[in-house]
Design an enzyme around this catalytic site. Structure first.
Site, PDB file in Angstrom:
ATOM      1  N   LYS A  19      -6.197   3.751   8.881  1.00 19.14           N
ATOM      2  CA  LYS A  19      -5.437   4.772   8.162  1.00 19.14           C
ATOM      3  C   LYS A  19      -6.115   6.136   8.249  1.00 19.14           C
ATOM      4  O   LYS A  19      -5.450   7.173   8.341  1.00 19.14           O
ATOM      5  CB  LYS A  19      -5.259   4.347   6.692  1.00 19.14           C
ATOM      6  N   SER A  67       0.791  -1.235   0.000  1.00 12.16           N
ATOM      7  CA  SER A  67       0.000   0.000   0.000  1.00 12.16           C
ATOM      8  C   SER A  67       0.822   1.283   0.000  1.00 12.16           C
ATOM      9  O   SER A  67       0.266   2.366  -0.109  1.00 12.16           O
ATOM     10  CB  SER A  67      -0.958   0.017   1.197  1.00 12.16           C
TER      11      SER A  67
END
Length: 298
Positions: A294, A251
């Site tokens: 996140k 990611s």
């Protein structure tokens, strides 16, 4: 003795076999087909694939900072205050103190260490009350936390270091929630061809992601406005700080691309923007996980 528990569980959890499960200790058959088994684990990585295939996996995320604040204020602080023989009139714990405990003194998915640190604050408060008399009032604020517990073991990252080209902010989902991480890159001319060097205790997946990021940048240098001279012979060194912490996952691809382009164009990245997403060689940004963690980190 010397048995394999996972092999026994394979039979126990399989509805096709567990109607006549035989316990080798009692040597008696049991019908386990109507039994609901609930298993817990901290990580799926160590569970055998055949065993995991027989389970319905339910992911339970860790507490957010807001969750921990409420739990501490409503449950942990009153419990520890009572355990230490104190009253609300003698000790007042402000939200700023709990916030500092959560961010700088604990890094966990649950609240076990948070409760341990609150107990430490209560011991310090109890000492002051005992020294100054039962009518003495102690206000536990952020400064009191630092005085009682010493220097914090964890300093939360803040997006303030993107003042030079080559630094980009990424997002990571961790066991204790989420965090931001910095991707730093430098360029050293010389040698034959353009080389890539990676440091920061990166896993294989993240290393491959960095290689794909550089390949995409080189293939699209003209449209990105990267001067041809910037891709001359030399070495691009990519580093992710906090080298003692292992990092892996695809990611960081977008953040890696952003860091490399920023370095080659000599243009700073906006410090208040963090990126997440796996990038392909065609420049497509793929799906990411851990969005809640996140988002909280951002």
């Amino acid at each position: 003795y010397r048995g394999d528990p996972s092999s026994a569980l394979l039979e126990v959890l399989d509805p096709e076999q567990n109607t006549t499960f035989t316990d080798h200790y009692l040597d008696l058959p049991f019908d386990l087909s109507r039994v609901l088994f609930i298993a817990t684990a901290n990580t799926l990585a160590t569970i055998p694939a055949a065993l995991l295939d027989r389970m319905e996996v339910i992911e339970i995320p860790g507490y957010t900072e807001r969750d921990k604040l409420r739990i501490a204020r409503d449950f942990l602080v009153p419990k520890q205050r009572d355990d230490h023989g104190l009253t609300p009139e003698q000790v007042e714990v402000q939200d700023s103190a709990i916030d500092r405990l959560v961010r700088e003194y604990t890094r966990e998915a649950g609240v076990r260490n948070l409760e341990r640190n609150i107990a430490g604050l209560m011991r310090k408060a109890a000492h002051r009350v005992a020294s100054n008399g039962p009518d003495h009032r102690v206000v536990v604020d952020a400064d009191f936390v630092g005085e009682a517990l010493g220097a914090p073991p964890h300093q939360p990252e803040t997006a303030e270091r993107t003042t030079v080209p080559g630094v980009a902010v990424g997002l990571a989902a961790t066991a204790h929630g989420g965090d931001i991480l910095f991707i730093e890159s430098t360029y050293t001319p010389g040698g034959k061809g353009l080389r890539l060097r990676l440091t920061g205790q990166l896993g294989d997946v993240m290393r491959e992601s960095a290689e794909a990021a550089l390949s995409w940048v080189r293939a699209n240098a003209e449209s990105l406005g990267v001067p041809p001279t910037a891709l001359g012979p030399g070495e691009i060194h990519l580093h992710v700080p906090a080298g003692a912490i292992p990092k892996d996952g695809p990611s960081a691809g977008v953040a890696l691309v952003t860091s490399i382009v920023s370095l080659l164009k000599r243009q700073c990245v906006r410090g208040a923007v963090a990126a997440t997403g796996e990038i392909s060689l065609r420049g497509r940004v793929l799906k990411v996980g851990g969005i809640e963690s996140k988002g909280v980190a951002a």
